[in-house]
Design an enzyme around this catalytic site. Structure first.
Site, PDB file in Angstrom:
ATOM      1  N   TYR A 293       0.823  -1.219   0.000  1.00 25.10           N
ATOM      2  CA  TYR A 293       0.000   0.000   0.000  1.00 25.10           C
ATOM      3  C   TYR A 293       0.855   1.266   0.000  1.00 25.10           C
ATOM      4  CZ  TYR A 293      -4.288  -2.582   0.050  1.00 25.10           C
ATOM      5  OH  TYR A 293      -5.322  -3.394  -0.334  1.00 25.10           O
TER       6      TYR A 293
ATOM      7  N   GLN B 246     -15.396   2.437  -6.850  1.00 24.59           N
ATOM      8  CA  GLN B 246     -14.650   1.357  -6.180  1.00 24.59           C
ATOM      9  C   GLN B 246     -13.191   1.767  -6.023  1.00 24.59           C
ATOM     10  OE1 GLN B 246     -15.947  -2.724  -7.965  1.00 24.59           O
ATOM     11  NE2 GLN B 246     -16.350  -1.190  -9.526  1.00 24.59           N
ATOM     12  N   ASN B 247     -12.813   2.872  -6.657  1.00 26.10           N
ATOM     13  CA  ASN B 247     -11.407   3.273  -6.643  1.00 26.10           C
ATOM     14  C   ASN B 247     -11.034   3.913  -5.318  1.00 26.10           C
ATOM     15  OD1 ASN B 247     -11.465   2.365  -9.219  1.00 26.10           O
ATOM     16  ND2 ASN B 247     -11.490   4.373 -10.189  1.00 26.10           N
ATOM     17  N   VAL B 248      -9.831   3.582  -4.866  1.00 26.19           N
ATOM     18  CA  VAL B 248      -9.368   4.092  -3.578  1.00 26.19           C
ATOM     19  C   VAL B 248      -8.363   5.228  -3.783  1.00 26.19           C
ATOM     20  CG1 VAL B 248      -9.756   1.891  -2.391  1.00 26.19           C
ATOM     21  CG2 VAL B 248      -7.541   2.309  -3.463  1.00 26.19           C
TER      22      VAL B 248
ATOM     23  N   HIS C  53     -15.067   1.322  -1.612  1.00 21.26           N
ATOM     24  CA  HIS C  53     -14.002   0.403  -1.186  1.00 21.26           C
ATOM     25  C   HIS C  53     -12.948   1.114  -0.337  1.00 21.26           C
ATOM     26  CE1 HIS C  53     -14.840  -2.846  -4.514  1.00 21.26           C
ATOM     27  NE2 HIS C  53     -15.732  -2.846  -3.542  1.00 21.26           N
TER      28      HIS C  53
ATOM     29  N   CYS D 149      -1.024   1.861  16.376  1.00 26.51           N
ATOM     30  CA  CYS D 149      -1.984   2.857  16.844  1.00 26.51           C
ATOM     31  C   CYS D 149      -1.463   3.506  18.135  1.00 26.51           C
ATOM     32  CB  CYS D 149      -3.321   2.155  17.088  1.00 26.51           C
ATOM     33  SG  CYS D 149      -4.577   3.208  17.790  1.00 26.51           S
TER      34      CYS D 149
END
Ligand code: BJW
Length: 253
Positions: A65, A102-104, A120, A151
């Site tokens: 990612y 749907q595209n991120v 998405h 986190c």
């Protein structure tokens, strides 16, 4: 099925829902998933786009990612994205418009689209992987090539705020999309292989309500038979052509 790129006739009072997929960003230089040279040729989707893959190797998932984040930040919206902005502006005064993507990659939003449901998720947002953690998803352009971040609230692993295989889509976004499709005058799908559910099934909702269903795609997709017209070609060329009267009407022609 249309072979020529005839302009679509859309009344200014119409209600239009557009569903987009990776193909609409291809001309911005972002690889699709399932085409030749696509993302799933390079990466095993089970390892990088499922909760199980993340549990097994979060560092690998974050490298995947992070690379895509960096790539998207260097890309610009293309004429296909901009034609959909023109359609939204044309309908704004009297009609209704909803873009379910749907595209991120956030390129629709960067082009100027306003009524967008990123169904998405978003590549440029991060959230805690612990569902009981009170922290909220946050905008994040950082790359984590050296390992998965944690986190600061609960110490669990952070994850990209996208929807992986086997995960449910946000029920509120799903509800909004389905309601709008059931109540629209025109349904369009652009640049999507029609393989990934539930979005691949949205055209069937439109069909159930007797709504005309226009497809713009480079190749015939899995669910081609559900559409009433098919414009085969690149969305960056086809959309400006079939929406030219819309662009002219708002002074962009
Ligand atoms: C151009 C072009 C140009 C090129 N111009 N065109 C019902 C039946 C069977 C299975 C299921 C089902 N319901 C649910 C499932 C399971 C699963 C699923 O659908 N599996 C199928 C693959 C079989 N769905 C899910 O798991 C979903 N969750 C869910 O339903 O929860 C409930 C549930 C779970 C389990 C079982 C049952 C119910 C979640 C799906 C999440 C998808 N996530 C991804 C990754 C997002 C994050 C990331 O980016 O990393 O989303 S996968 C990937 O595929 C990404 C995309 O949004 C999505 C769709 O791909 P898209 O956009 O269509 O791209 P491509 O590459 O496939 O196609 C591009 C097209 O463009 C091609 O046709 C080209 O020809 C064309 N093109 N250049 C115009 N220039």
């Amino acid at each position: 099925m249309s072979e020529a790129w005839e302009p679509l006739r859309i009344e200014p009072s119409a209600s239009v829902v557009v569903v987009t997929g990776a193909g609409v960003s291809a001309e911005s230089g972002i690889a699709t998933f399932r085409d030749k040279g696509g993302i799933w040729e390079q990466y095993d989707l089970e390892r990088v786009a499922t909760p199980r893959g993340f549990a097994m190797d979060p560092d690998l998932v974050w490298r995947f990612y992070s690379e895509r984040r960096a790539q998207v930040l260097g890309c610009e919206p293309n004429p296909g994205h901009r034609a959909l902005v023109a359609l939204e502006r044309y309908l704004e005064p009297r009609g209704r418009f909803l873009l379910v993507t749907q595209n991120v990659d956030g390129l629709h939003q960067r082009a100027g689209s306003r009524r967008v449901l990123p169904i998405h998720g978003s590549l440029l947002r991060t959230r805690c992987s612990n569902d009981t953690c009170p922290s909220q998803p946050f905008d994040d352009e950082q790359s984590y090539m050296d390992g998965a971040p944690r986190c600061t609230t609960c110490g669990a692993l952070l994850r990209p705020d996208v929807v992986w295989f086997g995960e449910y889509l946000d029920p509120d976004l799903e509800r909004q999309a389905r309601l709008a499709i059931a109540d629209c005058d025109l349904f369009m799908a652009v640049g999507t292989s029609g393989l990934v559910y539930p979005v691949a099934g949205y055209v069937e909702i439109a069909a159930h309500y007797g709504v005309p269903r226009v497809l713009v795609n480079l190749e015939p997709p899995a669910n081609l038979g559900a559409f009433t017209s098919f414009y085969q070609g690149k969305s960056g060329e086809v959309l400006p052509a079939i929406l030219r009267s819309v662009a002219e009407a708002i002074g962009l022609g």
